[in-house]
Design an enzyme around this catalytic site. Sequence first.
Site, PDB file in Angstrom:
ATOM      1  N   ASP A  23       0.878  -1.169   0.000  1.00  0.00           N
ATOM      2  CA  ASP A  23       0.000   0.000   0.000  1.00  0.00           C
ATOM      3  C   ASP A  23       0.919   1.224   0.000  1.00  0.00           C
ATOM      4  OD1 ASP A  23      -1.740   2.082   0.452  1.00  0.00           O
ATOM      5  OD2 ASP A  23      -2.448   1.388   2.406  1.00  0.00           O
ATOM      6  N   LYS A  87       2.843  11.219  -3.544  1.00  0.00           N
ATOM      7  CA  LYS A  87       1.797  10.510  -4.293  1.00  0.00           C
ATOM      8  C   LYS A  87       0.839  11.495  -4.969  1.00  0.00           C
ATOM      9  CE  LYS A  87      -1.836   7.038  -3.415  1.00  0.00           C
ATOM     10  NZ  LYS A  87      -2.308   6.081  -2.416  1.00  0.00           N
ATOM     11  N   GLU A 187      -7.245   0.552  -4.827  1.00  0.00           N
ATOM     12  CA  GLU A 187      -7.312   0.443  -3.361  1.00  0.00           C
ATOM     13  C   GLU A 187      -8.666  -0.078  -2.870  1.00  0.00           C
ATOM     14  OE1 GLU A 187      -6.067   4.350  -2.198  1.00  0.00           O
ATOM     15  OE2 GLU A 187      -4.007   3.977  -2.832  1.00  0.00           O
ATOM     16  N   ASP A 211     -12.774   5.843   2.300  1.00  0.00           N
ATOM     17  CA  ASP A 211     -11.332   5.843   2.629  1.00  0.00           C
ATOM     18  C   ASP A 211     -10.886   7.231   3.077  1.00  0.00           C
ATOM     19  OD1 ASP A 211      -8.567   5.672   2.698  1.00  0.00           O
ATOM     20  OD2 ASP A 211      -8.372   4.612   0.796  1.00  0.00           O
TER      21      ASP A 211
END
Length: 618
Positions: A23, A87, A187, A211
Site C-alpha cells: 500500500d 503521491k 485500493e 477511505d
Amino acid sequence: MAKIAINIATGSLQQADMIVGIDLGTTNSLVAIIHPESKQPVALKEHDSSSLVPSVVHFDETGNIAVGEEAREYLETDPQNTVFSAKRLMGKSYRDISENASFFSYRVIDDDTDSLVKVQVGDKFYSPTELSAFILKELKQRAEHILKTPVTKAVITVPAYFNDAQRQATRDAGKLAGLDVLRIVNEPTAASLAYGIGLDREQETTIAVYDLGGGTFDISLLRIANGIFEVLSTNGNTYLGGDDFDRAVVKHWTHQFNISDEELKQNHELAQGFRLRAEEAKKYLSHHDTYSVAWHNHVLELDRDTFDGLIAPLIGQTIECSRLALADAGLTAADIDSIVMVGGSTRVPAVKNAVSGFFGKAVNDTVNPDEVVALGAAIQADILAGNNKDLLLLDITPLSLGIETMGGLMDVLIPRNAKIPTKAGRQYTTQKDGQGDMRISVYQGERDLVKDNRKLAEFSLKGIPAMPAGLPKVEVSFLINADGILLVKAKELRSGVEQGIEVRPQYGLTDAEVEKMLLDSITHAKDDMQARALAEARTEGEQILGVTEKFIAKNSGLLSGEEMIATAEAMQALQLALTMEDKNLIQSKIESLNEISRPFAERAMDAAVSGALKGKKV
C-alpha cells in the site's frame, strides 16, 4: 543469474515466488504478505513497532537520503529538503497542482506548462516517480530484513481515480526500486478482498469503500459479480484527511491562548508541539470523553463534544462527496449492501456515526483500517502466485505494449499483466509546423528506451492537414481482443484521417526471452530511468528554445536591450547543456531561461489583451 519463473499462457508466477502486497500511501505506506502457516494476510512489522512507514523522504546537505520515521522528524526542522505527499504529484503536470502549490513546503517547479511536475531539492531535480521509488525501496529492504529472503515481486495499490499516467508512474517507481510490479490494483478492490468480499464467485453485491487517510479522502462505489470488480463511481478530496482534524484542534487551542498563526510559523517547536498534542487528543477521544494535558505553560483541554463540533464541517465534506458518488452511479444509499471503512481517520467515532447515518446501515470496520488495503494487496499477490485456486485469473499480457515517442522513448499503452481483452488509447500531436504524416512504431518490452525493446510493427498515418506543431490531435488506440490479437489504430481527430494495423498473438517470444526481458528491466531500471529523464529533459529544452526563438522574432519590440542579451545568453547556456549528459544541468538552464522570459511573456500577454479590448466597453 536469478531466473524469473513465469507461465507464458497466463503471466502468473510459479508458487515458489514470494510476492508482497504494498500500500503506497499519501501519508503512510506498508507491506503485507500471506503468512505461510496461517495462510492469513499479515502486515509486516518488526517486534512491537508499527507496520506503517511514513511516506516522507529527507535529503541532507551531503546527499544522504532518509525515509520513513527518520525523515518525518525533519518536516518541521528542515521542511524545504523534506518531501511528503509525493503521491499527490504522481503523473501530474504543473497546471494540475497550481491551485494547491502552497500546500507543499518544498520547491515544486512551476513554469506554467503541461510538463510533468518536478521537485527541486538543492541543485537536484526529482520526479515524483523517483521520490516514490525511495519509499518503495525502503519498504522492500524492510520486508527483506523481516522475511530474511530477497523480495523482487510486488502488487502495488493505487486510488481508483488514478489515471493511466499515474498508474504508469507507480509501475516505474516500483521498477526503479528493484521490484517487478505484477499488478496495479485499485485500493477499494484491495480493501474489499481483505474483507472477503468478491472471493466467493457466486456473490453479487454493491459496496461503498469510504477511505479517509491522513491527508486524502475518497469514496468508491463498486459492483462485484463473478469475481469481477467494477468501479461504478469515485469522488473525494485529495486535500482532506486526519491532518485537517488535527489542524482544527490546534486552531481551537491557539485561539484560546491568543497565539497567532504568524507566531506558529516563526516557532517550529511550538507549532510541532501543538500538532502532536492535537493528534494525541484526537486518538484519545476515540475511547474517552475528555482529554487534558499540561504543556508549555498551558493546560490543553478538549472534550468529545467540542472535538466533534470542530471536525463536523470536514466530515460534512466527505458525506457530500459520498452523495455525489451515489448520484454519478445512479444509485441511492439503500442500494449499497455494505460500507467498508479504510484509513486511520475512520477510527474517529463521529466519522463512523456520520457515515452509518448517511447510508442507513452499520459500517464494516472489523479489519485494521490502516492495514486493510495492504492486506488486500497481499491476497491479490497470493492469487497471482497461484496459491489461491478458488479464484480464476483472466488471461493477461506477458509484456508491456507501447509506441515510440520523441527521444526514442517507449510510451506504454498496455502494461504487462493487463487482463485480456483490453483496450487503451492516448492522444499525441505533431512536432513540426505543417507535418503531414506521423510514424507509429509499436514495441513490446519493459525498458524505457525503444532500442532495448522488441519492435512488433510500424505504419504511417498520412494525410494530416497542415497545421502548426501541437495543434493536430492524433489518438493512438490499442485493442487486444479475446484471441490475443493486437489491433493498433491512429486517427487524427480534427480531420478524421485514420490508419490501422493488426499484430498476431503471442508475438513469437519464447518463455526464456520473456524471462530475460523481465530480468533486464529490473537490472537496468536505474540506468533506464536516468536515460528517460535525460531524453525528456532534452526534448523539453529543445521545445522551449524553439518557442522562445519564435516569441522573440514576433515580439522583439517589447524587449529591452538588456533583456535581449540576457535571453540570448540563457538560450546559449541551455543549448550547450543539451549537448551534455546531465539532466539536472539541463533542467536548471530551462528554469533560468523561464525566469528571464516570464516578465516579458506577461507583458506580451497584457499587450494582446489590451489590444483585443481596445474600443470595447467592459
